[in-house]
Design a protein around this motif. Structure first.
Motif, PDB file in Angstrom:
ATOM      1  N   UNK A  83       0.823  -1.208   0.000  1.00 53.48           N
ATOM      2  CA  UNK A  83       0.000   0.000   0.000  1.00 53.48           C
ATOM      3  C   UNK A  83       0.855   1.255   0.000  1.00 53.48           C
ATOM      4  N   UNK A  84       1.787   1.338   0.955  1.00 55.31           N
ATOM      5  CA  UNK A  84       2.614   2.529   1.090  1.00 55.31           C
ATOM      6  C   UNK A  84       3.839   2.420   0.172  1.00 55.31           C
ATOM      7  N   UNK A  85       3.606   2.654  -1.118  1.00 48.82           N
ATOM      8  CA  UNK A  85       4.704   2.574  -2.089  1.00 48.82           C
ATOM      9  C   UNK A  85       5.432   3.904  -2.225  1.00 48.82           C
ATOM     10  N   UNK A  86       4.754   5.011  -1.955  1.00 53.98           N
ATOM     11  CA  UNK A  86       5.378   6.333  -2.029  1.00 53.98           C
ATOM     12  C   UNK A  86       4.680   7.256  -1.041  1.00 53.98           C
ATOM     13  N   UNK A  87       5.134   8.499  -0.968  1.00 55.93           N
ATOM     14  CA  UNK A  87       4.623   9.430   0.031  1.00 55.93           C
ATOM     15  C   UNK A  87       3.178   9.830  -0.227  1.00 55.93           C
ATOM     16  N   UNK A  88       2.713   9.710  -1.456  1.00 62.29           N
ATOM     17  CA  UNK A  88       1.344  10.104  -1.779  1.00 62.29           C
ATOM     18  C   UNK A  88       0.342   8.963  -1.574  1.00 62.29           C
ATOM     19  N   UNK A  89       0.826   7.769  -1.245  1.00 57.69           N
ATOM     20  CA  UNK A  89      -0.072   6.627  -1.039  1.00 57.69           C
ATOM     21  C   UNK A  89      -0.900   6.835   0.231  1.00 57.69           C
ATOM     22  N   UNK A  90      -2.077   6.277   0.226  1.00 60.80           N
ATOM     23  CA  UNK A  90      -2.939   6.331   1.404  1.00 60.80           C
ATOM     24  C   UNK A  90      -3.533   4.953   1.663  1.00 60.80           C
ATOM     25  N   UNK A  91      -4.028   4.774   2.881  1.00 62.10           N
ATOM     26  CA  UNK A  91      -4.623   3.496   3.276  1.00 62.10           C
ATOM     27  C   UNK A  91      -5.901   3.772   4.055  1.00 62.10           C
ATOM     28  N   UNK A  92      -6.977   3.091   3.696  1.00 65.02           N
ATOM     29  CA  UNK A  92      -8.247   3.235   4.410  1.00 65.02           C
ATOM     30  C   UNK A  92      -8.431   2.069   5.384  1.00 65.02           C
ATOM     31  N   UNK A  93      -8.829   2.386   6.593  1.00 61.37           N
ATOM     32  CA  UNK A  93      -8.984   1.338   7.601  1.00 61.37           C
ATOM     33  C   UNK A  93     -10.108   1.693   8.567  1.00 61.37           C
ATOM     34  N   UNK A  94     -10.888   0.676   8.920  1.00 62.22           N
ATOM     35  CA  UNK A  94     -11.920   0.844   9.945  1.00 62.22           C
ATOM     36  C   UNK A  94     -11.509   0.159  11.252  1.00 62.22           C
ATOM     37  N   UNK A  95     -10.316  -0.474  11.248  1.00 62.34           N
ATOM     38  CA  UNK A  95      -9.820  -1.171  12.439  1.00 62.34           C
ATOM     39  C   UNK A  95      -8.742  -0.386  13.180  1.00 62.34           C
ATOM     40  N   UNK A  96      -8.053   0.527  12.488  1.00 65.10           N
ATOM     41  CA  UNK A  96      -6.954   1.272  13.117  1.00 65.10           C
ATOM     42  C   UNK A  96      -7.477   2.102  14.285  1.00 65.10           C
ATOM     43  N   UNK A  97      -6.814   1.995  15.430  1.00 65.40           N
ATOM     44  CA  UNK A  97      -7.231   2.771  16.603  1.00 65.40           C
ATOM     45  C   UNK A  97      -6.099   3.625  17.174  1.00 65.40           C
ATOM     46  N   UNK A  98      -4.876   3.434  16.671  1.00 67.90           N
ATOM     47  CA  UNK A  98      -3.754   4.235  17.167  1.00 67.90           C
ATOM     48  C   UNK A  98      -2.670   4.291  16.093  1.00 67.90           C
ATOM     49  N   UNK A  99      -2.196   5.491  15.794  1.00 71.65           N
ATOM     50  CA  UNK A  99      -1.140   5.692  14.802  1.00 71.65           C
ATOM     51  C   UNK A  99       0.074   6.303  15.484  1.00 71.65           C
ATOM     52  N   UNK A 100       1.273   5.802  15.148  1.00 75.18           N
ATOM     53  CA  UNK A 100       2.498   6.319  15.739  1.00 75.18           C
ATOM     54  C   UNK A 100       3.397   6.860  14.616  1.00 75.18           C
TER      55      UNK A 100
END
Length: 248
Positions: A91-108
């Motif tokens: 998913x994260x192939x470059x800086x402009x990539x994004x990821x959609x998630x309904x399970x993520x609860x914490x980002x570091x």
């Protein structure tokens, strides 16, 4: 001078506790969020290196796992007893990539140290500071706000005492209006109805009928409306033995 942390943690509020007269329960927010691998705060760049997820499972209700970007730049999924390659690698192939998630609860995120070769944007720590005029203006505004805040707090204690006395009067009225209700139940009902006596008392009467009969809440509310919210008359309508003096 504004100091930016080395690590930035973003907590996504996925659940919320709901209180009622029957206890506490939680509701889950499953809305999708867009996760970006890089974000910029003023002139500081942060890169994502960990995502904590909470997913529902049929048997145990839910479980946590984490996707972590390891030192070899490969994303891996860490479960309770296993480690595997994460799907984020695709998913994260470059800086402009994004990821959609309904399970993520914490980002570091961690701050990416800039060097002279980083797009030629070598900046000193103070280069991110606001202009001097803006700093002075901000300082002046903070002083004015502090002064106004001190003045506005003069009547606060008296207002607080008056509000507490008003709440106590409402609590007494509810306890007198609805037989058998506890202090805690009255307080919860008033809080749920913005401390308005009539809807709080009506809610408690519906709850009382619902708990001692086999009828739905809609039936209990409709019966109370028919008898002008007289709880004793409603009991006689829904529970005929009550009108003959039989114990409930």
């Amino acid at each position: 001078m504004i100091k930016f942390p080395k690590h930035m943690i973003v907590v996504l509020k996925r659940s919320e506790m709901m209180k009622s007269s029957y206890g506490s329960s939680s509701s889950r927010n499953d809305q999708e969020v867009i996760i970006r691998p890089h974000i910029t705060v003023l002139c500081h760049k942060y890169e994502l290196y960990a995502v904590v997820n909470y997913s529902k499972t049929p048997r145990v209700g839910g479980r946590y796992n984490a996707d972590i970007r390891c030192e070899d730049e490969i994303w891996r999924r860490f479960e309770d007893r296993s480690v595997s390659e994460s799907s984020l690698n695709g998913v994260f192939r470059n800086e402009s990539s994004t990821h959609r998630s309904s399970d993520a609860c914490l980002l570091v995120y961690r701050r990416r140290e800039q060097s002279a070769g980083d797009s030629g944007e070598h900046q000193s720590p103070r280069s991110c500071d606001p202009p001097l005029a803006e700093q002075k203006k901000s300082s002046s505004l903070r002083k004015s706000a502090s002064h106004l805040d001190q003045r506005s707090q003069i009547p606060t204690e008296a207002q607080h005492q008056g509000l507490e006395a008003h709440k106590e009067r409402l609590m007494t009225q509810v306890l007198e209006a609805v037989d058998g209700v506890t202090y805690e139940e009255a307080e919860v009902a008033l809080d749920q109805n913005n401390w308005s006596f009539t809807p709080a008392a009506q809610q408690l009467k519906v709850d009382h009928l619902y708990n001692i009969t086999q009828y739905t809440r809609e039936k209990c509310r409709h019966t109370l409306l028919m008898v002008n919210w007289d709880l004793q008359r409603a009991l006689r309508v829904l529970f005929p033995p009550y009108s003959q003096g039989s114990p409930l």
